[in-house]
Design a protein around this motif. Structure first.
Motif, PDB file in Angstrom:
ATOM      1  N   TRP A   1      -3.166  80.702  69.183  1.00 57.66           N
ATOM      2  CA  TRP A   1      -3.163  81.681  70.167  1.00 57.66           C
ATOM      3  C   TRP A   1      -2.199  82.584  69.793  1.00 57.66           C
ATOM      4  CZ3 TRP A   1      -5.751  83.743  73.686  1.00 57.66           C
ATOM      5  CH2 TRP A   1      -5.515  84.736  74.538  1.00 57.66           C
ATOM      6  N   ARG A   2      -0.971  82.436  69.279  1.00 53.04           N
ATOM      7  CA  ARG A   2      -0.116  83.311  68.580  1.00 53.04           C
ATOM      8  C   ARG A   2      -0.622  83.906  67.332  1.00 53.04           C
ATOM      9  NH1 ARG A   2       4.420  80.472  66.876  1.00 53.04           N
ATOM     10  NH2 ARG A   2       3.729  78.750  67.846  1.00 53.04           N
ATOM     11  N   LEU A   3      -1.434  83.201  66.523  1.00 50.76           N
ATOM     12  CA  LEU A   3      -1.993  83.698  65.397  1.00 50.76           C
ATOM     13  C   LEU A   3      -3.591  84.334  65.419  1.00 50.76           C
ATOM     14  CD1 LEU A   3      -1.128  80.766  63.130  1.00 50.76           C
ATOM     15  CD2 LEU A   3      -0.052  82.939  63.086  1.00 50.76           C
ATOM     16  N   ARG A   4      -3.933  84.526  66.764  1.00 45.51           N
ATOM     17  CA  ARG A   4      -5.395  84.685  66.998  1.00 45.51           C
ATOM     18  C   ARG A   4      -5.518  86.110  66.220  1.00 45.51           C
ATOM     19  NH1 ARG A   4      -2.085  86.076  71.193  1.00 45.51           N
ATOM     20  NH2 ARG A   4      -2.545  88.093  72.608  1.00 45.51           N
ATOM     21  N   HIS A   5      -4.592  87.275  66.153  1.00 44.67           N
ATOM     22  CA  HIS A   5      -4.864  88.422  65.931  1.00 44.67           C
ATOM     23  C   HIS A   5      -5.210  88.469  64.309  1.00 44.67           C
ATOM     24  CE1 HIS A   5      -4.114  90.405  69.605  1.00 44.67           C
ATOM     25  NE2 HIS A   5      -2.939  89.987  69.585  1.00 44.67           N
ATOM     26  N   ALA A   6      -4.261  87.740  63.686  1.00 38.81           N
ATOM     27  CA  ALA A   6      -4.294  87.315  62.304  1.00 38.81           C
ATOM     28  C   ALA A   6      -5.504  86.447  61.788  1.00 38.81           C
ATOM     29  CB  ALA A   6      -3.173  86.607  61.636  1.00 38.81           C
ATOM     30  N   LEU A   7      -5.973  85.500  62.601  1.00 38.51           N
ATOM     31  CA  LEU A   7      -7.113  84.664  62.330  1.00 38.51           C
ATOM     32  C   LEU A   7      -8.326  85.625  62.387  1.00 38.51           C
ATOM     33  CD1 LEU A   7      -6.426  81.493  64.206  1.00 38.51           C
ATOM     34  CD2 LEU A   7      -6.708  81.711  61.734  1.00 38.51           C
ATOM     35  N   ALA A   8      -8.524  86.526  63.313  1.00 35.51           N
ATOM     36  CA  ALA A   8      -9.707  87.225  63.606  1.00 35.51           C
ATOM     37  C   ALA A   8      -9.662  88.535  62.666  1.00 35.51           C
ATOM     38  CB  ALA A   8      -9.694  88.044  65.087  1.00 35.51           C
ATOM     39  N   GLY A   9      -8.584  88.949  62.181  1.00 33.07           N
ATOM     40  CA  GLY A   9      -8.529  90.153  61.264  1.00 33.07           C
ATOM     41  C   GLY A   9      -8.961  89.495  59.942  1.00 33.07           C
ATOM     42  N   MET A  10      -8.543  88.326  59.549  1.00 37.71           N
ATOM     43  CA  MET A  10      -8.755  87.655  58.363  1.00 37.71           C
ATOM     44  C   MET A  10     -10.183  87.275  58.152  1.00 37.71           C
ATOM     45  SD  MET A  10      -7.724  87.051  55.352  1.00 37.71           S
ATOM     46  CE  MET A  10      -5.794  86.752  55.421  1.00 37.71           C
ATOM     47  N   ALA A  11     -10.795  86.767  59.154  1.00 42.32           N
ATOM     48  CA  ALA A  11     -12.071  86.215  59.361  1.00 42.32           C
ATOM     49  C   ALA A  11     -13.023  87.468  58.985  1.00 42.32           C
ATOM     50  CB  ALA A  11     -12.459  85.368  60.538  1.00 42.32           C
ATOM     51  N   LEU A  12     -12.851  88.637  59.620  1.00 46.68           N
ATOM     52  CA  LEU A  12     -13.662  89.786  59.660  1.00 46.68           C
ATOM     53  C   LEU A  12     -13.650  90.311  58.082  1.00 46.68           C
ATOM     54  CD1 LEU A  12     -13.190  91.140  63.275  1.00 46.68           C
ATOM     55  CD2 LEU A  12     -15.391  90.309  62.253  1.00 46.68           C
ATOM     56  N   ALA A  13     -12.376  90.419  57.709  1.00 48.04           N
ATOM     57  CA  ALA A  13     -12.047  91.044  56.340  1.00 48.04           C
ATOM     58  C   ALA A  13     -12.790  89.906  55.163  1.00 48.04           C
ATOM     59  CB  ALA A  13     -10.591  90.853  56.103  1.00 48.04           C
ATOM     60  N   LEU A  14     -12.714  88.460  55.559  1.00 49.52           N
ATOM     61  CA  LEU A  14     -13.502  87.708  54.567  1.00 49.52           C
ATOM     62  C   LEU A  14     -15.043  88.116  54.573  1.00 49.52           C
ATOM     63  CD1 LEU A  14     -11.424  84.298  54.822  1.00 49.52           C
ATOM     64  CD2 LEU A  14     -12.145  85.651  52.437  1.00 49.52           C
ATOM     65  N   LEU A  15     -15.491  88.141  55.839  1.00 55.31           N
ATOM     66  CA  LEU A  15     -16.942  88.546  55.937  1.00 55.31           C
ATOM     67  C   LEU A  15     -17.413  89.776  55.307  1.00 55.31           C
ATOM     68  CD1 LEU A  15     -19.547  87.834  57.277  1.00 55.31           C
ATOM     69  CD2 LEU A  15     -18.968  89.108  59.326  1.00 55.31           C
ATOM     70  N   LEU A  16     -16.394  90.858  55.420  1.00 50.27           N
ATOM     71  CA  LEU A  16     -16.929  92.009  54.616  1.00 50.27           C
ATOM     72  C   LEU A  16     -16.517  92.089  53.128  1.00 50.27           C
ATOM     73  CD1 LEU A  16     -15.169  94.481  57.237  1.00 50.27           C
ATOM     74  CD2 LEU A  16     -17.436  94.051  56.895  1.00 50.27           C
ATOM     75  N   SER A  17     -15.529  91.015  52.755  1.00 46.76           N
ATOM     76  CA  SER A  17     -15.355  90.807  51.297  1.00 46.76           C
ATOM     77  C   SER A  17     -16.537  90.055  50.980  1.00 46.76           C
ATOM     78  CB  SER A  17     -14.160  90.063  50.971  1.00 46.76           C
ATOM     79  OG  SER A  17     -12.957  90.814  51.380  1.00 46.76           O
ATOM     80  N   VAL A  18     -17.373  89.335  51.326  1.00 42.74           N
ATOM     81  CA  VAL A  18     -18.218  88.524  50.891  1.00 42.74           C
ATOM     82  C   VAL A  18     -19.395  89.670  50.403  1.00 42.74           C
ATOM     83  CG1 VAL A  18     -20.191  87.076  51.258  1.00 42.74           C
ATOM     84  CG2 VAL A  18     -18.086  86.369  51.864  1.00 42.74           C
ATOM     85  N   LEU A  19     -19.700  90.363  51.313  1.00 45.39           N
ATOM     86  CA  LEU A  19     -20.747  91.507  51.087  1.00 45.39           C
ATOM     87  C   LEU A  19     -20.301  92.347  50.001  1.00 45.39           C
ATOM     88  CD1 LEU A  19     -21.503  92.364  54.830  1.00 45.39           C
ATOM     89  CD2 LEU A  19     -22.872  91.051  53.391  1.00 45.39           C
ATOM     90  N   LEU A  20     -18.908  92.858  49.809  1.00 40.67           N
ATOM     91  CA  LEU A  20     -18.596  93.763  48.830  1.00 40.67           C
ATOM     92  C   LEU A  20     -18.392  92.871  47.640  1.00 40.67           C
ATOM     93  CD1 LEU A  20     -17.386  96.532  48.355  1.00 40.67           C
ATOM     94  CD2 LEU A  20     -15.009  95.461  49.011  1.00 40.67           C
ATOM     95  N   ALA A  21     -18.070  91.567  47.610  1.00 36.00           N
ATOM     96  CA  ALA A  21     -18.048  91.075  46.357  1.00 36.00           C
ATOM     97  C   ALA A  21     -19.705  90.900  45.861  1.00 36.00           C
ATOM     98  CB  ALA A  21     -17.580  89.604  46.462  1.00 36.00           C
TER      99      ALA A  21
END
Length: 98
Positions: free
Chosen positions: A7-27
């Motif tokens: 719960w404390r890491l929810r912002h970091a987890l969500a941000g990292m997950a969305l950034a990874l998703l965008l990075s797959v497309l960018l890669a």
């Protein structure tokens, strides 16, 4: 709920997950463009895409370990873009911290 580490890491987890998703497309896009510039070969495009994905995934792991516990701000489009930029520039960010 405040004692739950996820719960404390929810912002970091969500941000990292969305950034990874965008990075797959960018890669994929970068692999195609760079592969076409060097040699028009499907094998080269796949190799570039794979190398970029490994680079981003390694960066995601390192950044998450170093930064996640400090990420407390709510997720926004700007925060996702910051995570995305951090994923691609992680060597510079880690060198700067030292």
């Amino acid at each position: 709920m405040q004692d739950d580490p996820l719960w404390r890491l929810r912002h970091a987890l969500a941000g990292m997950a969305l950034a990874l998703l965008l990075s797959v497309l960018l890669a994929a896009l970068l692999g195609r463009v760079l592969g076409d510039l060097v040699a028009d070969s499907y094998g080269l495009r796949v190799a570039l895409y794979s190398a970029l994905l490994v680079y981003v995934i390694v960066g995601a792991g390192l950044l998450f370990v170093r930064v996640a516990q400090h990420e407390t701000r709510p997720l926004s489009a700007g925060r996702v873009l910051l995570w995305l930029a951090s994923l691609w520039l992680w060597p510079a960010l880690l060198l700067r911290r030292r």
